[in-house]
Design an enzyme around this catalytic site. Structure first.
Site, PDB file in Angstrom:
ATOM      1  N   TRP A 160      -0.245  25.840  56.613  1.00 34.49           N
ATOM      2  CA  TRP A 160      -0.489  24.746  55.671  1.00 34.49           C
ATOM      3  C   TRP A 160       0.411  24.823  54.456  1.00 34.49           C
ATOM      4  O   TRP A 160       0.956  23.809  54.007  1.00 34.49           O
ATOM      5  CB  TRP A 160      -1.966  24.696  55.255  1.00 34.49           C
ATOM      6  CG  TRP A 160      -2.831  24.282  56.397  1.00 34.49           C
ATOM      7  CD1 TRP A 160      -3.783  25.027  57.027  1.00 34.49           C
ATOM      8  CD2 TRP A 160      -2.815  23.010  57.085  1.00 34.49           C
ATOM      9  NE1 TRP A 160      -4.340  24.311  58.046  1.00 34.49           N
ATOM     10  CE2 TRP A 160      -3.777  23.082  58.110  1.00 34.49           C
ATOM     11  CE3 TRP A 160      -2.070  21.846  56.935  1.00 34.49           C
ATOM     12  CZ2 TRP A 160      -4.019  22.015  58.979  1.00 34.49           C
ATOM     13  CZ3 TRP A 160      -2.303  20.779  57.801  1.00 34.49           C
ATOM     14  CH2 TRP A 160      -3.275  20.872  58.813  1.00 34.49           C
TER      15      TRP A 160
ATOM     16  N   ASP B  94      -4.438  24.941  47.076  1.00 33.74           N
ATOM     17  CA  ASP B  94      -5.075  24.206  48.175  1.00 33.74           C
ATOM     18  C   ASP B  94      -6.291  25.021  48.611  1.00 33.74           C
ATOM     19  O   ASP B  94      -6.157  26.092  49.194  1.00 33.74           O
ATOM     20  CB  ASP B  94      -4.071  24.053  49.334  1.00 33.74           C
ATOM     21  CG  ASP B  94      -4.712  23.473  50.599  1.00 33.74           C
ATOM     22  OD1 ASP B  94      -5.926  23.176  50.584  1.00 33.74           O
ATOM     23  OD2 ASP B  94      -3.996  23.327  51.608  1.00 33.74           O
TER      24      ASP B  94
ATOM     25  N   LYS C 213     -14.823  20.777  55.635  1.00 36.55           N
ATOM     26  CA  LYS C 213     -15.085  22.123  56.159  1.00 36.55           C
ATOM     27  C   LYS C 213     -16.487  22.562  55.753  1.00 36.55           C
ATOM     28  O   LYS C 213     -17.348  22.761  56.584  1.00 36.55           O
ATOM     29  CB  LYS C 213     -14.087  23.133  55.615  1.00 36.55           C
ATOM     30  CG  LYS C 213     -12.660  22.696  55.627  1.00 36.55           C
ATOM     31  CD  LYS C 213     -12.042  22.835  56.978  1.00 36.55           C
ATOM     32  CE  LYS C 213     -10.545  22.570  56.883  1.00 36.55           C
ATOM     33  NZ  LYS C 213      -9.914  22.524  58.168  1.00 36.55           N
TER      34      LYS C 213
HETATM   35  N1  PMP Z   1      -4.881  22.574  53.930  1.00 38.31           N
HETATM   36  C1  PMP Z   1      -5.702  23.387  54.620  1.00 38.31           C
HETATM   37  C2  PMP Z   1      -5.905  24.780  54.145  1.00 38.31           C
HETATM   38  C3  PMP Z   1      -6.375  22.907  55.748  1.00 38.31           C
HETATM   39  O1  PMP Z   1      -7.184  23.709  56.415  1.00 38.31           O
HETATM   40  C4  PMP Z   1      -6.171  21.581  56.154  1.00 38.31           C
HETATM   41  C5  PMP Z   1      -6.899  20.970  57.337  1.00 38.31           C
HETATM   42  N2  PMP Z   1      -7.365  21.790  58.294  1.00 38.31           N
HETATM   43  C6  PMP Z   1      -5.287  20.801  55.441  1.00 38.31           C
HETATM   44  C7  PMP Z   1      -4.682  21.305  54.316  1.00 38.31           C
HETATM   45  C8  PMP Z   1      -4.989  19.385  55.838  1.00 38.31           C
HETATM   46  O2  PMP Z   1      -6.068  18.627  55.533  1.00 38.31           O
HETATM   47  P1  PMP Z   1      -6.303  17.154  56.109  1.00 38.31           P
HETATM   48  O3  PMP Z   1      -6.472  17.266  57.581  1.00 38.31           O
HETATM   49  O4  PMP Z   1      -7.546  16.768  55.367  1.00 38.31           O
HETATM   50  O5  PMP Z   1      -5.115  16.366  55.708  1.00 38.31           O
END
Ligand code: PMP
Length: 406
Positions: free
Chosen positions: A114, A203, A228
């Site tokens: 991520w 994040d 989550k």
């Molecule tokens: N950052 C992290 C740490 C994530 O776990 C996720 C999604 N699993 C995201 C960003 C992306 O989020 P989204 O699917 O809501 O765009």
């Protein structure tokens, strides 16, 4: 309720059954209005009052001071990959109008899939130089995996960056910055420039509301999707220090990239997160989950629960490792408390492990497609008893298929 599976999915994830039952009432009749929550105006008094209570509960749970605003938006974590860059570059432009674009530096700490994506998006946005403050792959077993949170000597931060970015918990890879500052796998706050208005961006999508956030008040922006620990997909929560809510149009006049109106934090703040229609249903269910969390004892309760669940899981994993049947994918001290990832060793045994779990009503265990293996996500609504069921299955499985004798 008997037909509900135990959901170890990585997001959207399990929600408390009692909350979902309560939500079905609100779907038909929200707070006595006679109108269901998916049908009511987001500008109605009842909904705006509710939204304020959600904000207050987030403040209470995470101890957010008035120095920071709480904003609600859509688009998930991925939209914030771009939004944080645009808003923080606009701020930097207002602070340092004379600087050339290439002298506006963004520091990215890359510890997993991520944060890697976030850094790539920052490059796509242009208008700055993206620097990698640390790349944990250099410290991994094969130089390409994200299996480790490196120690403090691995980081190098710039002097006056427009932002310093990290991801607290890498959902895909299963590594996490430790909340214990004495741990070698904790975020190196001590190395950051000593600046009262630090441009620190975290994040927290994957660990939001599982425990208190260390140094929350030092952050410029903390963001998380709800899907989550606290609610359905569709809602993104931002905690933004007030000096980072800037006039993006004034910055654009000085040469910054214009910020799409709904990505501008100022738009969200000036309109109490109601510039356009918010994800009403998702906000509603998130609000119910937050109430439920407060009743159970808030983040101290959840931090304890998370510690217990993850410790038991890592213990059984270690035991299976000794028996030659499981193999953890990340370095021990860097293991995520939310997402435990491991391989099942032996021809065909991974599929057998997953199938056996499904037969026992346990779902969502298949690892992310880029990493493989098993991923066990133990978000807040996965109970200790449910985790224990998986643990006893792992013990049985290891006993049946062990390679090494004790
Ligand atoms: N950052 C992290 C740490 C994530 O776990 C996720 C999604 N699993 C995201 C960003 C992306 O989020 P989204 O699917 O809501 O765009």
């Amino acid at each position: 309720m008997e037909s509900r599976a135990i959901n170890f999915g990585a997001g959207p994830s399990a929600l408390p059954a009692s909350v979902l039952e309560e939500a079905t009432k609100g779907l038909l009749n929200f707070n006595g209005t006679g109108i269901g929550i998916a049908e009511i105006s987001h500008r109605s008094k009842e909904f705006t009052t509710y939204l304020q209570s959600v904000e207050q509960n987030i403040r209470k749970l995470l101890d957010v001071q008035p120095t920071h605003s709480i904003l609600f938006t859509q688009g998930g974590g991925s939209t914030q990959f771009s939004a944080v860059v645009l808003n923080m570059l606009a701020r930097h432009r207002l602070l340092h109008p004379q600087l050339k674009d290439e002298d506006r530096v963004l520091d990215y700490v890359v510890t997993g899939s991520w944060s890697k994506k976030a850094a790539e998006e920052a490059r796509r946005m242009g208008g700055s130089t993206v620097k990698i403050a640390a790349d944990s792959r250099k410290y991994s077993k094969d130089q390409k995996s994200f299996d480790n949170i490196p120690t403090a000597d691995a980081y190098s931060f710039s002097n006056d960056p427009a932002l310093i970015y990290y991801c607290a918990n890498e959902t895909v890879d299963g590594v996490e910055f430790s909340a214990e500052e004495t741990s070698p796998a904790s975020f190196p706050y001590q190395l950051l420039p000593k600046n009262a208005l630090l441009p620190l961006v975290g994040d927290y999508s994957s660990s939001f509301m599982s425990r208190p956030i260390p140094h929350l008040s030092d952050h410029a922006i903390i963001y998380a999707g709800a899907q989550k620990n606290i609610g359905p997909a569709g809602l993104t929560i931002l905690i933004v220090r007030n000096d980072c809510i800037v006039d993006v149009d004034a910055a654009a006049k000085l040469g910054a990239t214009p910020v799409p109106i709904c990505l501008s934090y100022k738009t969200l703040a000036d309109n109490n997160s109601l510039y356009n229609t918010p994800p009403v249903l998702s906000i509603y269910i998130t609000g119910l989950v937050l109430e439920y969390m407060l009743q159970l004892g808030g983040l101290d309760y959840y931090a304890g629960l998370t510690n217990r669940k993850s410790k038991k899981l890592y213990d059984v994993l270690k035991d299976g490792q000794t028996k030659g049947i499981f193999e953890g994918k990340v370095k021990e001290s860097s293991g995520s408390q939310m997402n435990v990832v491991f391989d099942v060793v032996g021809e065909g045994l991974l599929a057998k492990f997953i199938a056996g779990a499904e037969e026992r009503g346990m779902k969502g265990l298949k690892g992310h497609r880029s990493v493989g293996g098993v991923r066990v996500s133990i978000y807040n609504a996965v109970t200790e008893e449910e985790t224990d069921q998986l643990i006893s299955y792992m013990e049985q499985f290891a006993g049946r298929h062990k390679v090494n004798e004790e």
